[in-house]
Design an enzyme around this catalytic site. Structure first.
Site, short mmCIF file in Angstrom:
data_model
loop_
_atom_site.label_atom_id
_atom_site.label_comp_id
_atom_site.label_asym_id
_atom_site.label_seq_id
_atom_site.Cartn_x
_atom_site.Cartn_y
_atom_site.Cartn_z
N HIS A 67 -0.36 -0.26 -26.30
CA HIS A 67 0.98 -0.91 -25.76
C HIS A 67 0.26 -2.45 -26.73
CE1 HIS A 67 3.35 -3.73 -23.84
NE2 HIS A 67 4.01 -3.07 -24.31
N GLU A 70 0.41 -1.70 -31.24
CA GLU A 70 2.03 -2.17 -30.78
C GLU A 70 3.10 -3.17 -30.89
OE1 GLU A 70 6.42 -1.93 -28.87
OE2 GLU A 70 4.94 -0.76 -27.40
N HIS A 71 2.70 -4.06 -30.62
CA HIS A 71 3.08 -5.61 -30.31
C HIS A 71 2.45 -5.68 -31.59
CE1 HIS A 71 4.63 -6.64 -26.65
NE2 HIS A 71 5.01 -6.25 -26.54
N GLU A 142 5.26 -9.63 -19.53
CA GLU A 142 5.77 -8.17 -20.02
C GLU A 142 5.09 -6.77 -18.17
OE1 GLU A 142 5.25 -6.24 -23.39
OE2 GLU A 142 6.52 -4.37 -22.70
#
Lengths: 421, 424
Positions: A67, A70-71, A142
């Site tokens: 993840h 991905e950012h 997040e």
């Protein structure tokens, strides 16, 4: 190599091109649409925490790194991807799940330019210690947002109760502590392993021309030697870790999720197993079912009650969730019905109705470019022929259903997760 | 798009389209509403879609819908300025896609008509069991809002911000007003809605809607309709002083919401200008709030502004560490000042215009967005998606700065961590 899959019943076709790198490109042309939707994805998700390439040594990486990557992929040495899409008007985004990472855009103009940006930024990573560090605050928030989400917590706690070792029990974004260990070097290690085109796929639907997309892929895809990825999956025992898990959060009514753990003899369930599971769940847990009626009329559930078949690489379970003042009672009644179904099977008319619902959902998926792409991603991911589910539903037998029911529901091998007030 | 007069205060809007596998019919009823009537209409739509005269319990109704290839009886309740839009609709697979050549679209239309006009009644009231069950469901739905903190925080900000105005009433009202409703209240609300709401019936299909319109005409003409179509665009009246509200709960992340007012004329051009301003301030990844508060300051995962064109307001919300509250608050206001002072480039405004236009055009490809657009269009002189996109394209940097200068902070809301923490 180009292959066209046609479905004359619903008047649709999907064209698949196999690029020399091994990557497959799926396109569904919808000239009557104003917009289009594209995904460039990789078979890489939060469960890939330990892996090796070829005959190399296994590398263990921090939880949440897929993840995080991905950012960070949106950044580049010059203009980041968001800034580039800002000039074209596309709406761009990405998501990471347990077993995949997808980069996407939707647009109603400038498709080619947007597609070029997508293929460019996903193939050109740029990480420095400084830019990696900067993301900690953003992703930290997040993570905290999900910490406060009762529906997310009830699911993650259930997975933690069902699985002792399998990394599906780990939160997709990791923890504030685990992401602190991520650095640029590790991100490059993961990128160079999982972002090999041989492990990736492209799916596009909408107002586009397939041949143009294939030509663009030939121009823009950078072929490297294919890598052979070995995923280390711990030997998960065929019994649940905990029968019950409870936490407290500010919620109006207790939330529950009941999970039935299934054996995974092969890493992936077949498409037929998945389709049968969906149809069985619709029959047993739908708002037209006797179980729903008994639970609803006893005021044990409300209209938030639902069931889903949850599966991926070496994990598979059925999850039944909702809100209830008495989740244990819901579990007891559900188990009673399931035991009965396993012995007696499901009525033919109930299966037929569930098949109609399943079929309609598949057809209606073609109402939106986004849904078409998501369905093509499933085919690309599992490497199953497009439209195969339409053939499967035509040939479902009662024997299939009973056999599948027994595989899905082992009542002694289930857990309940509760979020109390 | 073809508009027809069906009955007194009932208009039809036909959107011919061959791009979808389904047809949909939606009945959009516009009605002013206060706390009690909002709750009544919310409960009403649950009851009307629970069972009908022909299908007297939810199991038989749901079976019937599923046998019609999962025809979906949908309902939707929209806050529209100080009004409410109550939507009942049905979406069904087109006949040419059924597996065995069955005709299902007429049956689906019958089902919708039956749900709206022929509910299951006993002695002039709704069946008591249905009434009780759905009251419980609605109360659960209202209470469940607290489960997702972001929506909960925004909804409480709106309540405080519009205090004393009908828009302050939450989407489904509150549990007390639902609890106080009687079966008789619901019967009256049903009658009132059918007689007094302005109605827009949307049909999205490749087939002509004449037969469907005829059926609705028959039903509506049998009622004594008394309808006034009002222009419901009402700006929020600011009280001058900034309102502050704070809540404490067992949460990990703080939620900061800032409610602002913006001067808005009646003309759609001024709505378009304000929409571009709000977007360039806190819309996409090119916006001031995303690029500064999130990316440069790393304070949050989201910091976004959402515009309410019917109230002339917008709310900025962000999820943050509690100790960063002042930083985030100041960061948001600093970015607003930047725009007010003219520190906004042509490129930034263009990014916003091109993104908004792109999204608007894609509304044509989704039945739900098309349906909502053309339901509300009746209050915007039939404005098409393309008309509004043209207005967006015409907005200039100067327009954006001029709008920013009218912005005033109205309400500050914060959801923070309770002192007595629960260790569980």
């Amino acid at each position: 190599m180009i292959k066209t899959y046609k479905n004359s019943l619903i008047d649709e076709q999907v064209i698949v091109y196999k690029h020399k790198s091994g990557l497959e490109v799926y396109v569904c042309e919808k000239p009557e649409f104003s917009s289009s939707y594209a995904i460039f994805g990789t078979r890489y998700g939060s469960i890939d925490t330990k892996f090796s390439v070829g005959n190399g040594k296994f590398l263990e990486v921090p939880e949440g790194i897929a993840h995080y990557l991905e950012h960070k992929l949106f950044e580049s040495e010059e203009l980041d991807a968001f800034a580039r899409f800002a000039k074209t008007g596309a709406s761009a985004n990405a998501f990471t799940s347990f077993d995949r990472t997808c980069y996407l855009f939707s647009c109603s103009a400038n498709f080619e330019e947007n597609f070029r940006i997508l293929l460019d930024f996903v193939q050109h990573p740029y990480f420095t210690e400084e830019t990696v560090q900067k993301e900690q605050g953003i992703i930290g928030q997040e993570i905290q947002m999900y910490d406060d989400s009762a529906p997310w917590q009830v699911l993650m706690n259930l997975l933690g109760a069902l699985y002792k070792k399998h990394p599906v029990r780990i939160d997709i974004a990791g923890t504030v502590e685990s992401i602190a260990k991520i650095n640029a070097g590790l991100l490059y290690d993961c990128y160079n392993t999982f972002y090999n085109l041989n492990n990736m796929f492209i799916c596009v639907a909408g107002n586009v021309e397939a041949q143009k997309i294939f030509d663009l892929c030939d121009e823009l895809l950078i072929t490297k030697a294919p890598v052979i990825i070995n995923r280390f999956m711990p030997n998960e025992e065929n019994k649940v870790e905990k029968r019950q898990v409870e936490v407290k959060l500010p919620v109006s009514k207790p939330l529950f999720a009941i999970g039935f753990k299934e054996k995974c003899e092969n890493p992936q369930k077949t498409l037929k197993e998945k389709v049968l599971s969906e149809i069985i769940l619709k029959s047993i847990f739908g708002n037209d079912s006797p179980l729903y009626k008994e639970l609803f009329d006893s005021e044990l559930i409300n209209d938030s009650f639902s069931a889903e078949y949850f599966n991926g690489y070496s994990y598979a379970c059925t999850i039944v969730e909702g809100e209830s003042d008495n989740p244990e009672k819901v579990r007891e009644i559900t188990n009673r019905y399931l035991s009965d179904y396993i012995v007696k099977g499901i009525k033919k008319e109930d299966i037929e109705r569930a098949v109609k619902v399943y079929y309609s959902e598949e057809v209606c998926g073609f109402n939106s470019a986004e849904n078409i792409v998501m369905n093509m991603v499933e085919s690309a991911f599992l490497k199953t022929p497009v439209f195969e589910e339409f053939d499967i539903i035509k040939n479902i037998t009662e024997v299939d259903v009973v056999k599948r029911l027994k595989e899905m529901f082992d009542i002694d091998n289930s857990s309940i997760s509760i979020v109390n007030k | 798009m073809i508009i027809s007069e069906i009955a007194n205060g009932v208009e039809g809007c036909f959107i011919k389209s061959n791009k979808f596998k389904t047809s949909s019919i939606s009945v959009n009823m516009f009605i002013p509403a206060d706390e009690k009537s909002v709750s009544a209409y919310s409960l009403l739509y649950l009851i009307l879609t629970d069972s009908t005269k022909d299908y007297p319990d939810y199991t038989s109704l749901n079976k019937a819908l599923k046998n019609l290839y999962n025809a979906s009886l949908f309902f939707f309740f929209l806050k529209f300025g100080d009004m409410r839009m109550v939507k009942f609709g049905i979406s069904v697979l087109d006949d040419n896609f059924t597996l065995f050549g069955e005709t299902i679209s007429n049956k689906a239309a019958d089902l919708l008509l039956c749900a709206i006009f022929n509910p299951l009644m006993e002695n002039g009231k709704f069946k008591q069991e249905v009434f009780n069950n759905n009251k419980r469901i609605l109360i659960d739905q209202i209470n469940a809002q607290i489960n997702e903190k972001r929506g909960y925080a925004i909804s409480n900000t709106e309540k405080e911000m519009y205090n004393g105005e009908p828009a302050s009433v939450k989407t489904h009202g509150n549990t007390e007003s639902v609890d106080s409703l009687t079966n008789e209240d619901l019967v009256k609300a049903h009658e009132h809605l059918l007689k007094n709401a302005f109605v827009r019936i949307n049909v999205i299909s490749q087939n002509e809607p004449d037969l469907i319109y005829e059926r609705f005409k028959e039903y509506f003409n049998s009622l004594e309709r008394n309808v006034e179509k009002k222009n419901i665009s009402l700006n929020h009246k600011t009280e001058g002083e900034v309102k502050y509200l704070e809540e404490k709960m067992n949460v990990t992340q703080g939620k900061l919401c800032l409610g602002f007012t913006v001067d808005l004329g009646e003309a759609r051009q001024s709505v378009a200008k304000a929409a571009v301003f709000v977007d360039v301030f806190g819309g996409g990844p090119y916006s001031k709030l995303f690029t500064n508060v999130r990316e440069k300051q790393s304070l949050c995962y989201y910091c976004a502004a959402r515009f309410n064109s019917k109230k002339g307001t917008f709310i900025v919300d962000s999820g943050i560490l509690e100790e960063n509250r002042e930083k985030a608050y100041n960061g948001i206001l600093e970015q607003l000042e930047e725009i007010k002072n003219g520190n906004i480039s042509e490129d930034e405004v263009n990014s916003s215009k091109i993104a908004l236009t792109d999204t608007l055009i894609s509304y044509n490809d989704q039945t739900a967005t098309l349906d909502t657009w053309y339901a509300l269009a009746t209050f915007n002189d039939g404005e098409t998606i393309e008309d509004y996109a043209e207005l967006i394209k015409g907005v200039t940097v100067e327009d954006v700065i001029a709008v920013a200068k009218t912005v005033k902070l109205d309400t500050v809301y914060f959801l923070g961590k309770a002192k007595e923490d629960n260790d569980d």
